[in-house]
Design an enzyme around this catalytic site. Sequence first.
Site, PDB file in Angstrom:
ATOM      1  N   PRO A 135      41.288  36.667  36.402  1.00 40.17           N
ATOM      2  CG  PRO A 135      42.785  34.929  36.156  1.00 40.17           C
ATOM      3  CD  PRO A 135      41.842  36.055  35.346  1.00 40.17           C
ATOM      4  CB  CYS A 136      42.544  40.213  40.229  1.00 40.53           C
ATOM      5  SG  CYS A 136      40.747  40.254  40.557  1.00 40.53           S
ATOM      6  CG  HIS A 137      40.496  34.731  42.067  1.00 40.48           C
ATOM      7  ND1 HIS A 137      39.983  35.312  41.001  1.00 40.48           N
ATOM      8  CD2 HIS A 137      40.640  33.722  41.905  1.00 40.48           C
ATOM      9  CE1 HIS A 137      39.845  34.251  40.313  1.00 40.48           C
ATOM     10  NE2 HIS A 137      40.328  33.332  40.786  1.00 40.48           N
TER      11      HIS A 137
END
Length: 167
Positions: A135-137
Amino acid sequence: MKAPSVKLPIFTSDGQFVAHYSEKGLAKLNFPRVGTPRCGVRTSQRDVPSKVRRWHRATVAALKQVLAGRSPKKFPPLDLSGGTTFQRQVWNALRKIARGQTKSYGEIARAIGRPRAVRAVGGACGANPIPVLVPCHRVLAANGKLGGFSGGLDWKRKLLTREGVSL
DNA sequence: GTCACCTTAGAAG
DNA sequence: CTTCTAAGGTGAC
């Protein structure tokens, strides 16, 4: 000689993603492409090892869960061997961010013991080979704003919104 | 070697 | 409030 990789498509209501598998697991996940949808992507799973097919089933399920704003109950094994030590530390820290939660680049930097490598964390996020599942977001700028996103800020906004995060 | 990148705290105007 | 600066890691050229 590169590790052989198998590319399999994932059809979602958000477009066709492409999963790349190495001998160790899921090595890369691409966002839907507009240009070249299929390039070396298998259209049939006939000659794909059953091991990989099993991973793929987990990937598809997990991806759809996240796209729906939910937490996947199961992940395929992730092959992050392509990154540097620093990048793996960052990606590992990212995976600890739960659905609906967000952290800043600075918090990630402190979490891995490199409080001043803030910008490097941004770089590592951009180099993340498996967006959505890693989850880089969920990493925002310190002031609560979006920051950047190499996959396109639309995706970042969309994913966060579906998780119930208000911007 | 130089530059661009998903950054940020702090100092100065 | 706005603008400027300095500091990390990495890959492209």
